[in-house]
Write a protein that holds these residues in place. Structure first.
Motif, PDB file in Angstrom:
ATOM      1  N   ALA A 178       0.838  -1.207   0.000  1.00 13.85           N
ATOM      2  CA  ALA A 178       0.000   0.000   0.000  1.00 13.85           C
ATOM      3  C   ALA A 178       0.869   1.252   0.000  1.00 13.85           C
ATOM      4  N   SER A 179       1.925   1.233   0.794  1.00 14.00           N
ATOM      5  CA  SER A 179       2.848   2.375   0.842  1.00 14.00           C
ATOM      6  C   SER A 179       3.579   2.556  -0.478  1.00 14.00           C
ATOM      7  N   LYS A 180       4.014   1.441  -1.076  1.00 15.93           N
ATOM      8  CA  LYS A 180       4.728   1.526  -2.356  1.00 15.93           C
ATOM      9  C   LYS A 180       3.821   2.060  -3.466  1.00 15.93           C
ATOM     10  N   ILE A 181       2.576   1.579  -3.504  1.00 12.46           N
ATOM     11  CA  ILE A 181       1.633   2.057  -4.518  1.00 12.46           C
ATOM     12  C   ILE A 181       1.389   3.551  -4.339  1.00 12.46           C
ATOM     13  N   SER A 182       1.182   3.969  -3.103  1.00 16.11           N
ATOM     14  CA  SER A 182       0.945   5.382  -2.822  1.00 16.11           C
ATOM     15  C   SER A 182       2.098   6.237  -3.317  1.00 16.11           C
ATOM     16  N   GLU A 183       3.319   5.852  -2.991  1.00 18.86           N
ATOM     17  CA  GLU A 183       4.496   6.624  -3.411  1.00 18.86           C
ATOM     18  C   GLU A 183       4.649   6.618  -4.923  1.00 18.86           C
ATOM     19  N   HIS A 184       4.415   5.473  -5.545  1.00 20.63           N
ATOM     20  CA  HIS A 184       4.626   5.341  -6.985  1.00 20.63           C
ATOM     21  C   HIS A 184       3.668   6.219  -7.778  1.00 20.63           C
ATOM     22  N   LEU A 185       2.439   6.365  -7.295  1.00 18.10           N
ATOM     23  CA  LEU A 185       1.419   7.087  -8.042  1.00 18.10           C
ATOM     24  C   LEU A 185       1.271   8.548  -7.619  1.00 18.10           C
ATOM     25  N   LEU A 186       2.121   9.023  -6.722  1.00 19.34           N
ATOM     26  CA  LEU A 186       2.038  10.409  -6.274  1.00 19.34           C
ATOM     27  C   LEU A 186       2.377  11.380  -7.399  1.00 19.34           C
ATOM     28  N   PRO A 187       1.807  12.591  -7.369  1.00 20.54           N
ATOM     29  CA  PRO A 187       2.278  13.640  -8.273  1.00 20.54           C
ATOM     30  C   PRO A 187       3.770  13.915  -8.037  1.00 20.54           C
ATOM     31  N   LYS A 188       4.484  14.176  -9.101  1.00 21.69           N
ATOM     32  CA  LYS A 188       5.929  14.426  -8.992  1.00 21.69           C
ATOM     33  C   LYS A 188       6.258  15.922  -8.941  1.00 21.69           C
ATOM     34  N   THR A 189       5.270  16.781  -9.183  1.00 20.23           N
ATOM     35  CA  THR A 189       5.507  18.214  -9.150  1.00 20.23           C
ATOM     36  C   THR A 189       6.082  18.652  -7.802  1.00 20.23           C
ATOM     37  N   ARG A 190       6.909  19.693  -7.858  1.00 15.98           N
ATOM     38  CA  ARG A 190       7.458  20.270  -6.625  1.00 15.98           C
ATOM     39  C   ARG A 190       6.560  21.354  -6.045  1.00 15.98           C
TER      40      ARG A 190
END
Length: 575
Positions: A178-190
């Motif tokens: 669940a944590s990995k999926i959350s991080e992987h799909l996060l917006p990358k904008t700063r």
């Protein structure tokens, strides 16, 4: 892996239709920056301008006002009491006692309402943050290792995971995914770092390889569930991973796509929908699969009509098999036949339970998820007092409850004593109350049409009386209330669902099941509470007298033809 294998869906393409206004402000936002930073310095108003009030959502906030005093303030020629709701990103719902004490202090000192609200998305949210305090809220979260990125807006929201404190080994593995999926799909904008954490603005070009500069057509929800417990309601999510374990180890997931509960009153092109089972994947294909589902929805979703922009409508429009094949192509995988599983329960196991590692877990029932100090029941203070001595962690559930997890046997007695002292354990709470749920609704939700959170406690007292009168005091009905048809309280997976239509009036739905695998059907529209009770009471009486062994209320009203089951909601939800 290709993210762009087929940018034109195979049928019923909507890409040539005029885009909605949401697509304009996302496109013009400079990767979610907009002019939010400038708006923060505007002291003339407590809110954000129209575009920025939407752009703050992927940053984790909704602009709201106190609707109880809106009319009074307008009469006084004052702006509504505009404030923000801020929702934390907390994949799997796990938080440390130290983090909890920090958010408790902020809620008490820096929010208008002073409460912490546990949500159906397995996280917490603050209500009543004024614009001047927003930066300090985000900086507090950052200081304790948390954030609110992507908990609202057209992005992948907080990722749910079955709490399952008993099967600790499988839960730990599922939680890590669940944590990995959350991080992987996060917006990358700063943008989040620049605006809220005063991060240095870089001149480099932002890139969003998964979400794109347009982000998703609509919100996207993801969950991991560990059978036999369906505590995350898999059919409420765009994407669900059903954990498959062998010899105590997670070996992969069955992948469910296209669930969702929101609809619009009076618009028959909108409806709740169960997810489709695409098949099984090995555990190491999880991120590739999640990304492929998201990017297919990104490219094929409806960007013209937001009411038909969710994944469930994309599957109906392009065809389930076409969507599935595109996911396989983008992920470079082939779905295997699903591994059989069964859901036998949905709610949380309230009280003490011991895991296989001999540690104890105490699930506390928090009515409607609202932690506040009430007269003679200081719940919020009680959790803080437990946090001061607890050496394990807390787990927030998707049913608005709180687990004091990983308690050593030597600490069990003192934690129970504190929980009872502050009203967090109440032996008089009925099974029916434990199996009821409501969204926030009034006074803070701008979409609310009818009461929900404030309505539910007294309504359940009445239902408890009816159950007791019919010798059903040890029984329960999955009962949920939402103040509007947007689905936050998940009423469209309840045995009895009430959906707000106007103040004091609801649509009544019957016929969901206890496992959360059947959508209820509209029984009566736009009726008062007295009319609802006049319908429910004789049905409960009949259930008491005529039910089969262990037959739930939802199954009973289907078997006795009170309502027909929903087989395919795209076709028969409005029949």
């Amino acid at each position: 892996m290709s993210n762009n294998s087929n940018l034109t869906p195979p049928q019923n393409d909507t890409s040539q239709l005029p885009p909605s206004d949401a697509e304009r402000f996302k496109r013009e936002s400079d990767f979610l920056r907009g002019t939010i930073a400038q708006d923060l310095t505007n002291e003339i108003t407590g809110g954000f301008n129209s575009d920025n009030s939407q752009l703050i959502r992927p940053h984790g906030m909704y602009q709201q006002d106190d609707r109880d005093i809106r009319a009074e303030r307008i009469e006084q020629k004052l702006e509504p009491l505009i404030n923000m709701m801020l929702r934390c990103r907390l994949p799997g719902g796990i938080i440390t006692p130290q983090q909890w004490l920090a958010i408790d202090k902020f809620a008490q000192e820096d929010t208008f309402y002073g409460s912490i609200r546990l949500t159906t998305r397995q996280t917490f949210q603050f209500h009543g943050i004024f614009k001047r305090d927003l930066k300090s809220a985000h900086q507090l979260l950052h200081k304790i290792g948390l954030d609110s990125i992507a908990t609202a807006g057209d992005v992948n929201r907080n990722v749910l995971c079955t709490t399952n404190p008993i099967e600790s080994a499988v839960h730990q593995q599922a939680y890590q995914w669940a944590s990995k999926i959350s991080e992987h799909l996060l917006p990358k904008t700063r943008a989040y770092v620049e605006i809220w954490l005063d991060g240095e603005k870089l001149e480099t070009q932002d890139e969003e390889p998964i979400l794109s500069s347009q982000y998703l057509p609509r919100k996207f929800k993801t969950a991991i569930v560990i059978p036999p417990t369906n505590d995350v309601d898999v059919h409420a999510n765009d994407l669900s991973f059903v954990a498959i374990a062998k010899h105590g180890q997670l070996i992969g997931f069955n992948v469910l796509v296209g669930g969702g509960l929101a609809m619009t009153h009076g618009d028959k092109s909108t409806y709740p929908r169960k997810a489709d089972d695409f098949g099984f994947i090995p555990v190491d294909a999880t991120l590739k699969c999640a990304e492929a589902v998201v990017t297919t929805q990104r490219d094929w979703g409806n960007r013209s009509n937001r009411k038909n922009a969710k994944t469930k409508y994309t599957l109906e429009r392009v065809g389930v098999e076409n969507f599935k094949k595109e996911v396989e192509l983008r992920a470079g995988l082939t779905f295997l036949p699903s591994v059989p599983y069964q859901f036998t329960q949905r709610g949380d196991q309230i009280g003490w339970y011991q895991g296989f590692d001999r540690r104890w877990h105490l699930t506390l029932f928090i009515e409607n998820g609202r932690l506040l100090d009430y007269p003679n029941k200081p719940l919020k203070t009680g959790v803080a007092e437990i946090a001061k001595i607890h050496q394990g962690d807390f787990r927030l559930t998707a049913n608005q409850n709180l687990i004091v997890a990983n308690v050593e046997s030597s600490h069990k007695q003192v934690i129970e004593q504190l929980a009872r002292q502050y009203g967090l354990i109440d032996d008089s709470v009925t099974l029916q109350r434990k199996n009821a749920m409501a969204c926030v609704s009034f006074p803070t939700c701008p979409l609310a049409m009818a009461e929900a959170e404030r309505f539910l406690p007294d309504f359940i007292t009445t239902i408890d009386h009816i159950l007791h009168k019919n010798q059903l005091a040890q029984e329960y009905i999955i009962l949920r209330v939402t103040g509007c048809p947007n689905g936050c309280g998940r009423a469209m997976l309840a045995e009895i669902g009430l959906v707000g239509k106007a103040l004091g009036r609801y649509n009544l739905y019957l016929g969901g099941d206890r496992a959360g695998t059947r959508i209820p059907r509209l029984y009566k529209e736009n009726i008062t509470v007295d009319e609802i009770l006049a319908i429910i009471e004789p049905l409960i009486e009949n259930w008491s007298q005529l039910r089969l062994a262990d037959e739930g209320f939802g199954d009973f009203v289907i078997r006795t033809k009170v309502v027909k089951p929903i087989i395919n909601s795209a076709i028969d939800f409005y029949d």
